[in-house]
Design an enzyme around this catalytic site. Structure first.
Site: not given
Length: 498
Positions: A101, A170, A172
């Site tokens: 995808e 992830d 941040d």
């Protein structure tokens, strides 16, 4: 305006993709491109025109396809022969890539974002023409499904299921806002607070490799204020959601909350946390304590605040050091103060080189809390802060490497763990810089390097992209080749076909 979520068939690609790919061949063969870049305006960091030029000339389609197809036959592409690349692509259609995808965020008109999910592509050429045609401001990569995701509308409800997906993380800088004392918060970053990202990468990379045995781990700059990790080992790609959650939780440390700022590590300390402390403590001392860092021990006010976080049972240490450091005769540096503080705590609880007998009224729990205080303090500032929901589910999307952040115009380039301390996000090339480098290369008629196959090799993307190929992609595909050969040999042995 928020992005509209669209997965209608009108956004899928049919015959027109083949025509588009003929008009806009990207970096798959020798790049004596007739499509010259427009003169670069360094004041413009991002524009549809710059983005279109990047997708037409610099985006590494072949590299992304080789990686996400896990097809060993693509490990060594054309070496300058575009017809060879075309034939290779035709012969080795990946069984994995068409079921992957992709999502794209596009802007049909300025400020009008449309978010398109469940996109999938049969080949590198289809992906290429789709990106060049759409010029997405953001590309996200999802899981590999049991059917091509673009067919989701024609499948019975619940039939489309995830099969595999890289284990991703992830990190941040916004999650460090509570400890960023450099003046930055939110999207704003500086060299001082960026060091937190380097520390997180080192801790996570060692843990993934040493504690879980993963070998194919890739790190990328997010383009603005964070880093992304892709773990690509076959066993990692096959992890269930429950297993992914367990791995992500393994790296979590309760650092307290806005309502409850205290946290305590369990005893004995887990070996992974002991290793993390050895990695983080020297960098904490160098980057967080001094005035040129975050100033945690740089002024009387700052060291007073830090001493107040000591356990109450260590109040004699607090009082003595506050008086000593406040004296005009004390010239110790922040690093020396930190070492003195640690030594004083160990002495107080009856440990260390100058240990005395600990106070009789000091309980075991209090001794452990005093001993752990330096570790907890280091972790409070520097331990990796994961967006854990990104890692838990196979179907969670994550920004594609190599794309461009629309707020900064910077490319999401690969990062080397061995050189992570030297990585400077402000030196990552922007779109306008890359167009300027292309212009300068092509104006210089002396540049006739036959080794230049792709346009990105004419720019400052050459070093990070080639290192990614050599140190990550080629070993990964070699491992895939070995695995496939062993599987064939095992099958032959079972059926007696020697």
């Amino acid at each position: 305006m928020g992005a509209a979520n669209v997965d209608d068939e009108e956004f899928e690609f049919g015959d027109e993709t083949d025509n588009a790919s003929k008009d806009a061949r990207p970096s798959t063969g020798p790049q004596s491109s007739t499509k010259k870049s427009a003169p670069a305006d360094s004041s413009v960091v991002f524009s549809p025109e710059l983005l279109g030029m990047y997708y037409s000339r610099l985006f590494p389609y072949q590299m992304l396809y080789s990686w996400l197809s896990y097809d060993p036959s693509t490990a060594n592409p054309n070496n300058g022969n575009s017809s060879k690349t075309k034939n290779l692509s035709a012969m080795s259609l990946s069984a994995t890539f068409p079921r992957r995808e992709f999502s794209m965020t596009i802007e049909p008109t300025p400020g009008n974002e449309v978010y398109i999910r469940y996109q999938s592509f049969l080949s590198q050429e289809e992906l290429t023409s789709a990106i060049i045609k759409r010029r997405p401001t953001k590309i996200d990569i999802g899981a590999v499904f049991n059917y091509p995701p673009k067919d989701n509308k024609s499948l019975p409800s619940g039939k489309l299921q995830t099969q595999e997906r890289e284990l991703v993380f992830d990190i941040d800088l916004t999650d460090y806002d509570g400890v960023r004392m450099c003046g930055c918060s939110g999207a704003k970053i500086c060299h001082k607070c960026w060091k937190f990202m380097g520390m997180a990468v080192e801790v996570m990379d060692q843990g993934l490799r040493e504690d879980f045995g993963f070998e194919h781990v890739a790190w990328f700059y997010s383009g603005r204020r964070g880093v992304h990790c892709w773990v690509c080992d076959d066993v990692a790609r096959k992890l269930t959601n429950e297993a992914r959650s367990a791995v992500a939780t393994y790296f979590e440390v309760n650092l307290g909350s806005d309502k409850n700022k205290t946290f305590h590590l369990s005893s004995p300390l887990h070996p992974s946390l002991s290793r993390a402390y050895k990695i983080l403590e020297p960098q904490f001392a160098a980057s967080v304590l001094p005035e040129e860092g975050h100033g945690l021990l740089a002024t009387r006010a700052s060291w007073t605040n830090l001493l107040l976080t000591l356990p109450k049972s260590a109040s004699p240490v607090t009082s003595r050091l506050e008086e000593k450091w406040g004296s005009s005769r004390d010239k110790s540096t922040p690093h020396e103060k930190w070492n003195e503080l640690k030594a004083s705590l160990m002495t107080f609880i009856g440990k260390g080189t100058n240990a005395k007998k600990a106070p009789k009224n000091l309980s075991t729990t209090e001794r452990i809390r005093i001993e752990h205080w330096p570790i907890e303090t280091v972790f409070k500032y520097t331990y990796p802060r994961l967006d854990i929901n990104v890692s838990k589910m196979q179907n969670h999307l994550l920004k594609s490497p190599f794309c461009v952040h629309p707020k900064t115009g910077r490319v999401c380039v690969p990062m080397e763990v061995a050189e992570v301390e030297k990585f400077d996000p402000f030196q990552v090339p922007t779109l306008s810089q890359l167009m300027k480098e292309l212009d300068e290369y092509e104006v210089d008629q002396s540049n006739n390097d036959k080794a230049v196959v792709h346009d990105w090799q004419k720019t400052s993307l050459k070093e990070p992209f080639e290192k990614f190929q050599k140190k990550f992609l080629v070993p990964l595909l070699n491992e895939e080749r070995r695995s496939k050969r062993e599987a064939r040999e095992m099958k032959a042995a079972v059926v007696g076909d020697f």
